[in-house]
Design an enzyme around this catalytic site. Structure first.
Site, PDB file in Angstrom:
ATOM      1  CB  SER A 113      -0.942  -0.049   1.195  1.00 48.14           C
ATOM      2  OG  SER A 113      -1.863   0.989   1.102  1.00 48.14           O
ATOM      3  CG  HIS A 114       0.234   3.585   3.378  1.00 48.73           C
ATOM      4  ND1 HIS A 114      -0.642   2.524   3.486  1.00 48.73           N
ATOM      5  CD2 HIS A 114       0.756   3.765   4.590  1.00 48.73           C
ATOM      6  CE1 HIS A 114      -0.654   2.096   4.729  1.00 48.73           C
ATOM      7  NE2 HIS A 114       0.192   2.826   5.429  1.00 48.73           N
ATOM      8  CG  ASP A 277      -2.534   4.154  -1.462  1.00 51.23           C
ATOM      9  OD1 ASP A 277      -3.246   4.048  -2.468  1.00 51.23           O
ATOM     10  OD2 ASP A 277      -2.548   3.317  -0.542  1.00 51.23           O
ATOM     11  CG  ASP A 279      -2.768  -0.299  -2.516  1.00 49.46           C
ATOM     12  OD1 ASP A 279      -2.605   0.830  -2.016  1.00 49.46           O
ATOM     13  OD2 ASP A 279      -3.463  -1.172  -1.961  1.00 49.46           O
ATOM     14  CG  ASP A 281      -6.037   1.093  -1.098  1.00 52.09           C
ATOM     15  OD1 ASP A 281      -5.104   1.907  -0.973  1.00 52.09           O
ATOM     16  OD2 ASP A 281      -6.110   0.032  -0.437  1.00 52.09           O
ATOM     17  NE  ARG A 282      -3.802   4.117   3.187  1.00 49.25           N
ATOM     18  CZ  ARG A 282      -3.254   4.271   4.388  1.00 49.25           C
ATOM     19  NH1 ARG A 282      -2.682   5.412   4.696  1.00 49.25           N
ATOM     20  NH2 ARG A 282      -3.279   3.302   5.261  1.00 49.25           N
ATOM     21  CE  LYS A 376      -7.393   2.118   2.190  1.00 50.83           C
ATOM     22  NZ  LYS A 376      -7.365   0.936   3.077  1.00 50.83           N
TER      23      LYS A 376
HETATM   24  C1  G16 Z   1      -3.845   1.483   8.361  1.00 55.26           C
HETATM   25  C2  G16 Z   1      -5.018   2.426   8.527  1.00 55.26           C
HETATM   26  C3  G16 Z   1      -6.317   1.676   8.315  1.00 55.26           C
HETATM   27  C4  G16 Z   1      -6.316   0.988   6.961  1.00 55.26           C
HETATM   28  C5  G16 Z   1      -5.077   0.129   6.858  1.00 55.26           C
HETATM   29  C6  G16 Z   1      -4.922  -0.505   5.512  1.00 55.26           C
HETATM   30  O1  G16 Z   1      -3.918   0.446   9.312  1.00 55.26           O
HETATM   31  O2  G16 Z   1      -5.011   3.005   9.806  1.00 55.26           O
HETATM   32  O3  G16 Z   1      -7.395   2.559   8.411  1.00 55.26           O
HETATM   33  O4  G16 Z   1      -7.452   0.197   6.806  1.00 55.26           O
HETATM   34  O5  G16 Z   1      -3.920   0.924   7.075  1.00 55.26           O
HETATM   35  O6  G16 Z   1      -4.874   0.481   4.531  1.00 55.26           O
HETATM   36  P1  G16 Z   1      -3.992   0.284   3.250  1.00 55.26           P
HETATM   37  O7  G16 Z   1      -4.496  -0.958   2.599  1.00 55.26           O
HETATM   38  O8  G16 Z   1      -4.177   1.528   2.434  1.00 55.26           O
HETATM   39  O9  G16 Z   1      -2.610   0.123   3.788  1.00 55.26           O
HETATM   40  P2  G16 Z   1      -3.090   0.465  10.668  1.00 55.26           P
HETATM   41  O10 G16 Z   1      -3.398  -0.847  11.285  1.00 55.26           O
HETATM   42  O11 G16 Z   1      -1.642   0.673  10.275  1.00 55.26           O
HETATM   43  O12 G16 Z   1      -3.598   1.647  11.427  1.00 55.26           O
END
Ligand code: G16
Length: 543
Positions: A113-114, A277, A279, A281-282, A376
């Site tokens: 992801s990010h 981001d 991938d 989704d953000r 998302k």
């Molecule tokens: C973080 C965010 C969450 C999100 C998760 C996954 O998780 O706080 O709200 O659902 O990332 O997002 P992505 O797939 O964009 O990485 P955490 O557990 O690090 O707080």
């Protein structure tokens, strides 16, 4: 056909976090590490022989290697067909879209992801089910249990498959179909939004800038915003995906998307700015010199949804993760629709959407989406905004200020303390839990604590219970402080502190959020003993 069964030993650290298994690339490069996890997935989900799997990732370093391994393992585990994005690429929402459109058994998405990428960066893998959404906790728990007891995995001995052009090849008894990663997704967007209205907005004086952050959404944004919607060429910046995201941190917030922020706060700023981001989704939404918090964005999309073709019939309900501000709750109340509060992580929205209880959902962490897919969706949020802007013909700032005037403003901020020693971070959480009894009823200035708890969620659809989802300190006036440990980090522990204060008085709405939340921040640091327990004076990132 030569299927080999390879003896292996289990790894003890393959517990999926908030969103799949995320580790540093060198961890995934250990012999058998990726293979073990993939076999644990296949053993857990028991796909009927001949099933279709969707496969793709955000293109970060190790994506191509992992794709070839997974293809050969899918062939050895009885899949009949794999749909893989050209070059091994699929944004996370596009993967969800493809799973649903072609009624696949499920999909494997490769992304951290990010998180930054590259040889020393992060990599990740997760399984999504036939609804297109991340596996539920029951499934991820099974995957973890299998991974701890695995003794062998199956893989086909074969040459690598060509992935760089649209083609079909055979791998053992399995078909590999390389698909265009963009077109199915772009068609879905066109079915939801009024492209003609957005096109006429973008062909007038209205200017936009979309920062793809050298991540997966570059080609998606170019196709949709520049080609299909006619935004000026160059409206999409950092559009070429790179394996290490150009050395950047592909997280769309005010800190990491600084290229875009400079443009949007500079002279001659465009009218609308957005970023997504690693991938895709953000999303982050900006007006001219104006930042929209993700929590406000969700509330605003809900309040304006009927202006948008795909949502003109109204919303069944909305959902937000627990730490997300209650701004959307106020909209749901006004619309007289249900509002659900779930634990952090998109996987908790899936059941609600499948059961038709929820149309829109979102998280404070720059994630917004709807039941069009089960992830998302960054570009979807951008198009939703552009559609509203095309209909309302007002600036982003005016639309948000009008929203606050009608519903009140939920001042909101999140403080992240990254890379803490795990023991110190756990110590803060334990100290808070131990203080629940003494904190309840205590007053700090104008704030008085009503209750404290550790958030627990009972899924209204399947009755499953998820405990320990974050410490909540709830104040009498609706203000909240939440403490939570991240489930996506790969180094030490990340402690997140979420702060929220409601303000009905319009004359106080222009206040800066940090100013408005000053007192709450002081209370959070005081009651948690965060600074003394972790030795950290300042957060790593404030969003
Ligand atoms: C973080 C965010 C969450 C999100 C998760 C996954 O998780 O706080 O709200 O659902 O990332 O997002 P992505 O797939 O964009 O990485 P955490 O557990 O690090 O707080």
């Amino acid at each position: 056909m030569n299927i080999r069964t390879i003896a292996t030993r289990p790894f003890s650290d393959q517990k999926p976090g908030t969103s799949g298994l995320r580790k540093k690339v060198p961890a995934f490069q250990q012999p058998h590490y990726l293979e073990n996890f993939v076999q644990s997935i296949f053993d857990s989900v028991s796909a009927p022989k001949g099933s279709t799997l969707v496969l793709g990732g955000d293109g970060r370093y190790y994506n191509r290697t992992a794709i070839q391994i997974i293809l050969k393992m899918a062939a050895a585990n009885g899949f009949g067909q794999v749909l893989v994005g050209r070059g091994g690429i699929l944004s996370t929402p596009a993967a969800s879209c493809v799973i649903r459109k072609y009624q696949a058994f499920g999909g494997i998405i490769l992304s951290a992801s990010h998180n930054p990428g590259g040889p020393d960066g992060d990599f990740g893998i997760k399984f999504n089910g036939s609804n297109g959404g991340p596996a539920t906790e029951a499934v991820t728990d099974t995957i973890f249990a299998k991974s701890k007891a695995l003794s062998s995995y199956r893989i086909l001995e074969a040459a690598d498959v060509p992935l760089d052009s649209l083609c079909e090849t055979t791998l053992g008894d399995m078909q590999v179909k390389v698909i265009d990663p963009v077109s199915d997704y772009a068609d879905l967007m066109e079915s939801l939004f009024d492209f003609a209205a957005i096109r006429s907005l973008l062909q007038g004086s209205f200017k936009i800038k979309f920062d793809a952050m050298h991540a997966v959404n570059g080609p998606y944004a170019r196709e949709i915003l520049e080609r299909r919607l006619g935004a000026a060429s160059g409206s999409v910046m950092n559009a070429v995906p790179l394996e290490d995201f150009g050395g950047g941190h592909p997280d769309p917030n005010l800190t990491y998307a600084h290229d875009l922020v400079e443009i949007m706060y500079g002279a001659d700023a465009p009218d609308f700015g957005a970023a997504s981001d690693g991938d895709g989704d953000r999303n982050m939404i900006l007006g001219k010199r104006f930042f929209v918090t993700p929590s406000d964005s969700l509330a605003l999309l809900a309040a304006n949804a009927t202006l948008v073709r795909g949502y003109a019939g109204g919303l069944a309900g909305v959902a937000r993760s627990m730490p997300t501000s209650a701004a959307v709750d106020r909209v749901a109340h006004a619309l007289d629709i249900p509002c659900f509060e779930t634990p952090t992580g998109w996987k908790f929205f899936g059941n609600l959407m499948d059961a038709g209880k929820v149309t829109l959902c979102g998280e404070e962490s720059f994630g917004t989406g709807s039941s069009h897919v089960r992830e998302k969706d960054g570009l979807w949020a951008v198009l939703f905004w552009l559609n509203i802007l095309a209909v309302r013909k007002q600036s982003v700032e005016i639309i948000v200020r009008e929203h606050w005037a009608r519903f009140g403003r939920n001042f909101y901020s999140r403080y992240d303390y990254e890379g803490l020693p795990t023991e110190a971070a756990n110590g803060v959480m334990q100290h808070l839990r131990d203080s629940f009894a003494t904190l309840a009823g205590t007053a700090f200035g104008r704030y008085s604590i009503q209750t404290c708890d550790d958030f627990s969620y009972t899924d209204p659809v399947d009755g499953s219970i998820s405990k320990g989802q974050g410490v909540r300190i709830l104040f009498g006036d609706g203000s909240r402080i939440i403490f939570r440990l991240s489930g996506t980090g790969t180094e030490g522990a990340t402690l997140r502190v979420y702060l929220e204060a409601f303000e009905a008085d319009v004359s106080r709405h222009p206040l800066d959020a940090q100013e408005a939340l000053k007192e709450l921040i002081g209370i959070a640091l005081h009651v948690s003993e965060l600074q003394t327990r972790t030795g950290r004076e300042q957060p790593t990132v404030i969003t």
